[in-house]
Structure formats: structure tokens, C-alpha cells
Design a protein around this motif. Structure first.
Motif, PDB file in Angstrom:
ATOM      1  N   ALA A  69      43.422  37.181  29.058  1.00 14.48           N
ATOM      2  CA  ALA A  69      44.054  38.485  28.856  1.00 14.48           C
ATOM      3  C   ALA A  69      45.372  38.300  28.113  1.00 14.48           C
ATOM      4  O   ALA A  69      45.878  37.183  27.995  1.00 14.48           O
ATOM      5  N   HIS A  70      45.925  39.404  27.630  1.00 14.31           N
ATOM      6  CA  HIS A  70      47.194  39.366  26.900  1.00 14.31           C
ATOM      7  C   HIS A  70      48.396  39.612  27.800  1.00 14.31           C
ATOM      8  O   HIS A  70      49.515  39.256  27.460  1.00 14.31           O
ATOM      9  N   SER A  71      48.165  40.249  28.949  1.00 15.40           N
ATOM     10  CA  SER A  71      49.265  40.557  29.853  1.00 15.40           C
ATOM     11  C   SER A  71      48.775  40.516  31.297  1.00 15.40           C
ATOM     12  O   SER A  71      47.571  40.510  31.564  1.00 15.40           O
ATOM     13  N   LEU A  72      49.707  40.516  32.223  1.00 13.50           N
ATOM     14  CA  LEU A  72      49.365  40.509  33.635  1.00 13.50           C
ATOM     15  C   LEU A  72      48.663  41.800  34.034  1.00 13.50           C
ATOM     16  O   LEU A  72      47.740  41.794  34.841  1.00 13.50           O
ATOM     17  N   ARG A  73      49.063  42.909  33.441  1.00  7.96           N
ATOM     18  CA  ARG A  73      48.422  44.192  33.740  1.00  7.96           C
ATOM     19  C   ARG A  73      46.957  44.197  33.292  1.00  7.96           C
ATOM     20  O   ARG A  73      46.084  44.660  34.006  1.00  7.96           O
ATOM     21  N   GLU A  74      46.703  43.682  32.113  1.00 10.13           N
ATOM     22  CA  GLU A  74      45.325  43.616  31.619  1.00 10.13           C
ATOM     23  C   GLU A  74      44.485  42.671  32.477  1.00 10.13           C
ATOM     24  O   GLU A  74      43.319  42.958  32.764  1.00 10.13           O
ATOM     25  N   SER A  75      45.069  41.565  32.925  1.00 11.36           N
ATOM     26  CA  SER A  75      44.318  40.641  33.782  1.00 11.36           C
ATOM     27  C   SER A  75      43.998  41.288  35.123  1.00 11.36           C
ATOM     28  O   SER A  75      42.920  41.087  35.674  1.00 11.36           O
ATOM     29  N   ARG A  76      44.902  42.087  35.662  1.00 17.10           N
ATOM     30  CA  ARG A  76      44.646  42.770  36.927  1.00 17.10           C
ATOM     31  C   ARG A  76      43.492  43.753  36.796  1.00 17.10           C
ATOM     32  O   ARG A  76      42.666  43.879  37.694  1.00 17.10           O
ATOM     33  N   GLN A  77      43.400  44.429  35.656  1.00 22.48           N
ATOM     34  CA  GLN A  77      42.272  45.340  35.418  1.00 22.48           C
ATOM     35  C   GLN A  77      40.963  44.576  35.353  1.00 22.48           C
ATOM     36  O   GLN A  77      39.947  45.018  35.883  1.00 22.48           O
ATOM     37  N   ARG A  78      40.977  43.413  34.743  1.00 19.77           N
ATOM     38  CA  ARG A  78      39.753  42.601  34.671  1.00 19.77           C
ATOM     39  C   ARG A  78      39.393  42.012  36.026  1.00 19.77           C
ATOM     40  O   ARG A  78      38.218  41.887  36.359  1.00 19.77           O
ATOM     41  N   PHE A  79      40.386  41.658  36.830  1.00 21.30           N
ATOM     42  CA  PHE A  79      40.109  41.178  38.185  1.00 21.30           C
ATOM     43  C   PHE A  79      39.492  42.283  39.032  1.00 21.30           C
ATOM     44  O   PHE A  79      38.622  42.029  39.859  1.00 21.30           O
ATOM     45  N   ASP A  80      39.955  43.518  38.835  1.00 24.66           N
ATOM     46  CA  ASP A  80      39.389  44.651  39.567  1.00 24.66           C
ATOM     47  C   ASP A  80      37.896  44.798  39.296  1.00 24.66           C
ATOM     48  O   ASP A  80      37.141  45.214  40.164  1.00 24.66           O
ATOM     49  N   GLU A  81      37.476  44.485  38.071  1.00 25.86           N
ATOM     50  CA  GLU A  81      36.058  44.578  37.715  1.00 25.86           C
ATOM     51  C   GLU A  81      35.236  43.473  38.376  1.00 25.86           C
ATOM     52  O   GLU A  81      34.054  43.651  38.620  1.00 25.86           O
ATOM     53  N   MET A  82      35.859  42.344  38.698  1.00 27.49           N
ATOM     54  CA  MET A  82      35.128  41.178  39.180  1.00 27.49           C
ATOM     55  C   MET A  82      35.081  41.053  40.700  1.00 27.49           C
ATOM     56  O   MET A  82      34.123  40.506  41.233  1.00 27.49           O
ATOM     57  N   VAL A  83      36.091  41.532  41.405  1.00 25.93           N
ATOM     58  CA  VAL A  83      36.181  41.294  42.842  1.00 25.93           C
ATOM     59  C   VAL A  83      35.363  42.310  43.622  1.00 25.93           C
ATOM     60  O   VAL A  83      34.966  43.348  43.110  1.00 25.93           O
ATOM     61  N   SER A  84      35.161  42.014  44.900  1.00 23.48           N
ATOM     62  CA  SER A  84      34.238  42.796  45.717  1.00 23.48           C
ATOM     63  C   SER A  84      34.877  43.998  46.394  1.00 23.48           C
ATOM     64  O   SER A  84      34.175  44.873  46.857  1.00 23.48           O
ATOM     65  N   GLY A  85      36.170  44.078  46.501  1.00 18.24           N
ATOM     66  CA  GLY A  85      36.801  45.184  47.217  1.00 18.24           C
ATOM     67  C   GLY A  85      37.940  45.790  46.436  1.00 18.24           C
ATOM     68  O   GLY A  85      38.163  45.478  45.270  1.00 18.24           O
ATOM     69  N   VAL A  86      38.690  46.656  47.077  1.00 22.98           N
ATOM     70  CA  VAL A  86      39.858  47.287  46.483  1.00 22.98           C
ATOM     71  C   VAL A  86      40.954  46.228  46.364  1.00 22.98           C
ATOM     72  O   VAL A  86      41.296  45.563  47.333  1.00 22.98           O
ATOM     73  N   THR A  87      41.505  46.049  45.170  1.00 21.74           N
ATOM     74  CA  THR A  87      42.496  45.009  44.931  1.00 21.74           C
ATOM     75  C   THR A  87      43.881  45.481  45.349  1.00 21.74           C
ATOM     76  O   THR A  87      44.342  46.536  44.924  1.00 21.74           O
ATOM     77  N   LEU A  88      44.546  44.694  46.178  1.00 22.02           N
ATOM     78  CA  LEU A  88      45.927  44.948  46.580  1.00 22.02           C
ATOM     79  C   LEU A  88      46.770  43.794  46.061  1.00 22.02           C
ATOM     80  O   LEU A  88      46.792  42.714  46.628  1.00 22.02           O
ATOM     81  N   SER A  89      47.448  44.004  44.942  1.00 14.40           N
ATOM     82  CA  SER A  89      48.173  42.903  44.312  1.00 14.40           C
ATOM     83  C   SER A  89      49.632  42.840  44.723  1.00 14.40           C
ATOM     84  O   SER A  89      50.357  41.963  44.287  1.00 14.40           O
ATOM     85  N   GLY A  90      50.086  43.720  45.576  1.00 13.34           N
ATOM     86  CA  GLY A  90      51.476  43.692  46.016  1.00 13.34           C
ATOM     87  C   GLY A  90      51.754  42.628  47.049  1.00 13.34           C
ATOM     88  O   GLY A  90      52.877  42.495  47.512  1.00 13.34           O
ATOM     89  N   LYS A  91      50.760  41.855  47.432  1.00 14.26           N
ATOM     90  CA  LYS A  91      50.913  40.844  48.469  1.00 14.26           C
ATOM     91  C   LYS A  91      50.929  39.426  47.911  1.00 14.26           C
ATOM     92  O   LYS A  91      50.713  38.470  48.635  1.00 14.26           O
ATOM     93  N   VAL A  92      51.207  39.269  46.631  1.00 11.24           N
ATOM     94  CA  VAL A  92      51.206  37.939  45.994  1.00 11.24           C
ATOM     95  C   VAL A  92      52.302  37.092  46.621  1.00 11.24           C
ATOM     96  O   VAL A  92      53.450  37.493  46.711  1.00 11.24           O
ATOM     97  N   GLN A  93      51.924  35.894  47.082  1.00 14.58           N
ATOM     98  CA  GLN A  93      52.872  34.992  47.716  1.00 14.58           C
ATOM     99  C   GLN A  93      53.202  33.787  46.851  1.00 14.58           C
ATOM    100  O   GLN A  93      54.234  33.149  47.046  1.00 14.58           O
ATOM    101  N   LEU A  94      52.325  33.464  45.906  1.00 14.45           N
ATOM    102  CA  LEU A  94      52.520  32.263  45.106  1.00 14.45           C
ATOM    103  C   LEU A  94      52.175  32.562  43.652  1.00 14.45           C
ATOM    104  O   LEU A  94      51.133  33.141  43.369  1.00 14.45           O
ATOM    105  N   PHE A  95      53.043  32.179  42.753  1.00 12.59           N
ATOM    106  CA  PHE A  95      52.830  32.352  41.328  1.00 12.59           C
ATOM    107  C   PHE A  95      52.921  30.974  40.691  1.00 12.59           C
ATOM    108  O   PHE A  95      53.970  30.336  40.726  1.00 12.59           O
ATOM    109  N   VAL A  96      51.808  30.495  40.109  1.00  8.82           N
ATOM    110  CA  VAL A  96      51.733  29.144  39.556  1.00  8.82           C
ATOM    111  C   VAL A  96      51.727  29.233  38.037  1.00  8.82           C
ATOM    112  O   VAL A  96      50.951  29.988  37.458  1.00  8.82           O
ATOM    113  N   VAL A  97      52.596  28.443  37.389  1.00 10.95           N
ATOM    114  CA  VAL A  97      52.664  28.405  35.929  1.00 10.95           C
ATOM    115  C   VAL A  97      52.170  27.026  35.489  1.00 10.95           C
ATOM    116  O   VAL A  97      52.651  25.997  35.978  1.00 10.95           O
TER     117      VAL A  97
END
Length: 106
Positions: A69-97
Motif C-alpha cells: 500500500a501507499h499509506s497506513l490508511r490504505e493498508s488498513r482498508q486492505r486489511f479490513d477486506e482480508m480479516v474475519s471480523g470488525v477491525t479495531l485498530s486503536g489498540k495497536v501496542q507495537l509498531f515495527v519498522v
């Protein structure tokens, strides 16, 4: 008169309590706890997400996905298409670069 005032006060307090009509069961939600960010050989951004699975019937207890993806927002939309439930991304605890992303000058 005092009895009517007490009943009115009790009704007012009961109406001000928050409801549970918009609740999401934990089994129906996907909590993204880790997000990873890296680049591939073509200098395209790669996003990875890891989420625990809380279902008792699940054999695998974590769900891991990766998208381009080009941005974090676009990647979140693509993750929503792939995962099995409602995505709650406000609970991120670890960000790996990734190392490759850190080595780029852009």
C-alpha cells in the motif's frame, strides 16, 4: 410530591446510563496489536498486521496478514477486506519498522 420527585430523579438517572446496543463481541472483532512496515526490492511499502484470534474453535490463535500500500490508511482498508471480523485498530501496542525502510533516504 416527594415520591413523584424521587421517581422522576430515578428515571432521569436510568435514562442517562450508557446502553449496550452497539457492543461488539470479542469473538467478532479483530484487534490489531502489531503493525509492521518495510520495503520490498521494488521500493514499495509493505504493511504487516498481527491480530489474536479469540474463538475457541480456532486452531491457529493469531492472524497475520501483509499487503502492499501507499499509506497506513490504505493498508488498513486492505486489511479490513482480508480479516474475519470488525477491525479495531486503536489498540495497536507495537509498531515495527524494517531495516530496509530505515536504510532508504526518502
Amino acid at each position: 410530591m416527594r415520591k413523584v420527585l424521587n421517581i422522576g430523579l430515578a428515571l432521569l438517572l436510568l435514562l442517562s446510563l450508557p446502553g449496550c446496543m452497539d457492543r461488539i463481541d470479542l469473538e467478532d472483532a479483530t484487534l490489531t496489536l502489531m503493525i509492521g512496515l518495510d520495503m520490498n526490492e521494488k521500493n514499495e511499502l509493505l504493511f504487516y498486521a498481527s491480530s489474536p484470534v479469540f474463538s475457541r474453535e480456532a486452531q491457529v490463535k493469531s492472524e497475520e496478514n501483509g499487503v502492499k500500500a501507499h499509506s497506513l490508511r490504505e493498508s488498513r482498508q486492505r486489511f479490513d477486506e482480508m480479516v474475519s471480523g470488525v477491525t479495531l485498530s486503536g489498540k495497536v501496542q507495537l509498531f515495527v519498522v524494517g531495516r530496509r525502510l530505515l536504510q532508504t533516504t526518502d
